[in-house]
Design a protein around this motif. Structure first.
Motif, PDB file in Angstrom:
ATOM      1  N   ARG A   1       0.809  -1.232   0.000  1.00 18.67           N
ATOM      2  CA  ARG A   1       0.000   0.000   0.000  1.00 18.67           C
ATOM      3  C   ARG A   1       0.841   1.281   0.000  1.00 18.67           C
ATOM      4  NH1 ARG A   1      -3.102  -1.694   4.997  1.00 18.67           N
ATOM      5  NH2 ARG A   1      -3.021  -3.889   4.519  1.00 18.67           N
ATOM      6  N   VAL A   2       2.160   1.154   0.027  1.00 21.71           N
ATOM      7  CA  VAL A   2       3.023   2.339  -0.007  1.00 21.71           C
ATOM      8  C   VAL A   2       2.801   3.046  -1.340  1.00 21.71           C
ATOM      9  CG1 VAL A   2       5.413   3.142  -0.097  1.00 21.71           C
ATOM     10  CG2 VAL A   2       4.722   1.404   1.588  1.00 21.71           C
ATOM     11  N   ASN A   3       2.541   4.329  -1.281  1.00 26.90           N
ATOM     12  CA  ASN A   3       2.236   5.107  -2.482  1.00 26.90           C
ATOM     13  C   ASN A   3       3.195   6.297  -2.566  1.00 26.90           C
ATOM     14  OD1 ASN A   3       1.027   6.168  -4.738  1.00 26.90           O
ATOM     15  ND2 ASN A   3      -0.681   7.067  -3.639  1.00 26.90           N
ATOM     16  N   ARG A   4       4.312   6.075  -3.186  1.00 28.83           N
ATOM     17  CA  ARG A   4       5.350   7.101  -3.353  1.00 28.83           C
ATOM     18  C   ARG A   4       5.754   7.170  -4.813  1.00 28.83           C
ATOM     19  NH1 ARG A   4       6.204  10.108   1.309  1.00 28.83           N
ATOM     20  NH2 ARG A   4       5.352   8.796   2.951  1.00 28.83           N
TER      21      ARG A   4
ATOM     22  N   GLU B   1      12.800   3.167  -8.761  1.00 31.90           N
ATOM     23  CA  GLU B   1      11.430   2.933  -9.216  1.00 31.90           C
ATOM     24  C   GLU B   1      10.727   1.846  -8.422  1.00 31.90           C
ATOM     25  OE1 GLU B   1      11.483   2.437 -13.467  1.00 31.90           O
ATOM     26  OE2 GLU B   1      11.979   4.560 -13.748  1.00 31.90           O
ATOM     27  N   ARG B   2      11.452   1.248  -7.462  1.00 29.65           N
ATOM     28  CA  ARG B   2      10.833   0.235  -6.613  1.00 29.65           C
ATOM     29  C   ARG B   2      11.676   0.049  -5.357  1.00 29.65           C
ATOM     30  NH1 ARG B   2      11.660  -5.824  -9.109  1.00 29.65           N
ATOM     31  NH2 ARG B   2      13.761  -6.171  -8.351  1.00 29.65           N
ATOM     32  N   PHE B   3      11.076  -0.557  -4.359  1.00 27.06           N
ATOM     33  CA  PHE B   3      11.817  -1.045  -3.206  1.00 27.06           C
ATOM     34  C   PHE B   3      11.478  -2.516  -3.076  1.00 27.06           C
ATOM     35  CE2 PHE B   3       7.816   0.434  -1.398  1.00 27.06           C
ATOM     36  CZ  PHE B   3       7.455  -0.595  -0.531  1.00 27.06           C
ATOM     37  N   VAL B   4      12.270  -3.238  -2.290  1.00 24.49           N
ATOM     38  CA  VAL B   4      12.076  -4.676  -2.184  1.00 24.49           C
ATOM     39  C   VAL B   4      12.058  -5.117  -0.725  1.00 24.49           C
ATOM     40  CG1 VAL B   4      13.121  -5.160  -4.440  1.00 24.49           C
ATOM     41  CG2 VAL B   4      14.537  -5.207  -2.382  1.00 24.49           C
ATOM     42  N   LEU B   5      11.443  -6.266  -0.518  1.00 26.18           N
ATOM     43  CA  LEU B   5      11.504  -6.975   0.755  1.00 26.18           C
ATOM     44  C   LEU B   5      12.511  -8.095   0.557  1.00 26.18           C
ATOM     45  CD1 LEU B   5      10.413  -7.479   3.634  1.00 26.18           C
ATOM     46  CD2 LEU B   5       8.662  -8.944   2.588  1.00 26.18           C
TER      47      LEU B   5
ATOM     48  N   ALA C   1       4.843   4.451  -7.070  1.00 27.03           N
ATOM     49  CA  ALA C   1       3.788   5.138  -7.828  1.00 27.03           C
ATOM     50  C   ALA C   1       2.788   4.194  -8.475  1.00 27.03           C
ATOM     51  CB  ALA C   1       4.371   6.089  -8.867  1.00 27.03           C
ATOM     52  N   ALA C   2       2.797   2.937  -8.132  1.00 28.72           N
ATOM     53  CA  ALA C   2       1.828   2.003  -8.717  1.00 28.72           C
ATOM     54  C   ALA C   2       0.412   2.411  -8.374  1.00 28.72           C
ATOM     55  CB  ALA C   2       2.102   0.576  -8.235  1.00 28.72           C
ATOM     56  N   LEU C   3       0.164   2.760  -7.117  1.00 24.80           N
ATOM     57  CA  LEU C   3      -1.192   3.157  -6.730  1.00 24.80           C
ATOM     58  C   LEU C   3      -1.575   4.490  -7.349  1.00 24.80           C
ATOM     59  CD1 LEU C   3      -1.294   2.100  -2.976  1.00 24.80           C
ATOM     60  CD2 LEU C   3      -2.309   0.952  -4.935  1.00 24.80           C
TER      61      LEU C   3
ATOM     62  N   ALA D   1      -0.652   5.639 -10.198  1.00 29.24           N
ATOM     63  CA  ALA D   1      -0.989   5.404 -11.609  1.00 29.24           C
ATOM     64  C   ALA D   1      -2.369   4.767 -11.721  1.00 29.24           C
ATOM     65  CB  ALA D   1       0.069   4.509 -12.255  1.00 29.24           C
ATOM     66  N   GLN D   2      -2.705   3.858 -10.825  1.00 32.71           N
ATOM     67  CA  GLN D   2      -4.019   3.211 -10.860  1.00 32.71           C
ATOM     68  C   GLN D   2      -5.129   4.217 -10.596  1.00 32.71           C
ATOM     69  OE1 GLN D   2      -3.819   0.018  -8.020  1.00 32.71           O
ATOM     70  NE2 GLN D   2      -2.484  -1.215  -9.322  1.00 32.71           N
ATOM     71  N   ARG D   3      -4.882   5.138  -9.672  1.00 32.84           N
ATOM     72  CA  ARG D   3      -5.903   6.145  -9.335  1.00 32.84           C
ATOM     73  C   ARG D   3      -6.160   7.093 -10.495  1.00 32.84           C
ATOM     74  NH1 ARG D   3      -3.338   7.170  -3.605  1.00 32.84           N
ATOM     75  NH2 ARG D   3      -4.286   5.447  -2.489  1.00 32.84           N
ATOM     76  N   ALA D   4      -5.137   7.314 -11.320  1.00 41.45           N
ATOM     77  CA  ALA D   4      -5.270   8.256 -12.430  1.00 41.45           C
ATOM     78  C   ALA D   4      -6.140   7.696 -13.557  1.00 41.45           C
ATOM     79  CB  ALA D   4      -3.884   8.616 -12.978  1.00 41.45           C
ATOM     80  N   ILE D   5      -6.331   6.395 -13.565  1.00 42.97           N
ATOM     81  CA  ILE D   5      -7.110   5.757 -14.631  1.00 42.97           C
ATOM     82  C   ILE D   5      -8.594   5.981 -14.420  1.00 42.97           C
ATOM     83  CG2 ILE D   5      -7.711   3.526 -15.658  1.00 42.97           C
ATOM     84  CD1 ILE D   5      -4.842   2.663 -15.106  1.00 42.97           C
TER      85      ILE D   5
END
Length: 185
Positions: free
Chosen positions: A60-63, A152-156, A177-179, A181-185
């Motif tokens: 859910r991280v949105n950066r 462009e990403r972080f990892v566990l 920024a995955a979330l 980008a989804q919200r912009a659709i």
């Protein structure tokens, strides 16, 4: 059980530059270039249910993606140096991402990180290196500076207890920024 931590991967081109800094320091155990990373939050050994909860929360991280650069070398440990590392140039985006990870870890019941966050890439762990040897090494190579790279990403990551760090396994990758980008659709 593996140890978990969140981190930013180092691009291969920057890792190659860092690898050229290896050597010339007696008593150093050099980290393999494929294991270079910038830790965001050490989690430690957790059971499967906590690991699953963390993985879900991290999703859910949105950066937004951001740029980083490595700038200069230093050592942890003062008179008894423990490691040599590359500094990360100041970045508010990185500090904000790390603070969010800290909040998420505390939300699932992990204690707060006891040390001030110092973003870095560990190059070597030190056993018998003297402070003088480390000072000489840093004076010769301390002006290191990488090209900027895009995060462009972080990892566990997971790791097994070992000498010198690694090998690390990417358990999950989280695009930035995955979330958004989804919200912009």
């Amino acid at each position: 059980m593996p140890r978990l931590f969140t981190a930013i991967e180092i691009p291969e081109s920057v890792a190659q530059m860092l690898a050229f800094l290896r050597g010339g320091l007696p008593g150093a155990r050099w980290i393999d270039p494929e294991n270079y990373h910038i830790t965001l939050r050490f989690i430690g050994d957790v059971d499967a249910s906590v690991a699953n909860e963390l993985a879900s929360m991290l999703d859910r991280v949105n950066r937004a993606p951001f740029e980083l650069r490595l700038e200069g070398l230093d050592a942890f440990g003062g008179r008894k140096p423990r490691s040599v590392f590359a500094n990360v140039a100041p970045s508010q985006a990185l500090m904000d991402l790390q603070a969010e990870h800290e909040r998420l870890m505390q939300r699932v019941g992990l204690g707060p990180e006891g040390r001030k966050y110092t973003p870095h890439v560990t190059l070597a762990r030190l056993r018998e290196s003297s402070s003088r040897q480390v000072a000489d090494y840093l004076s010769e190579r301390g002006s290191f500076r990488s090209a900027a790279f895009r995060v462009e990403r972080f990892v566990l990551y997971s790791s097994r207890a070992s000498v010198g760090g690694g090998p690390y396994v990417v358990e999950e990758a989280y695009p930035l920024a995955a979330l958004a980008a989804q919200r912009a659709i």
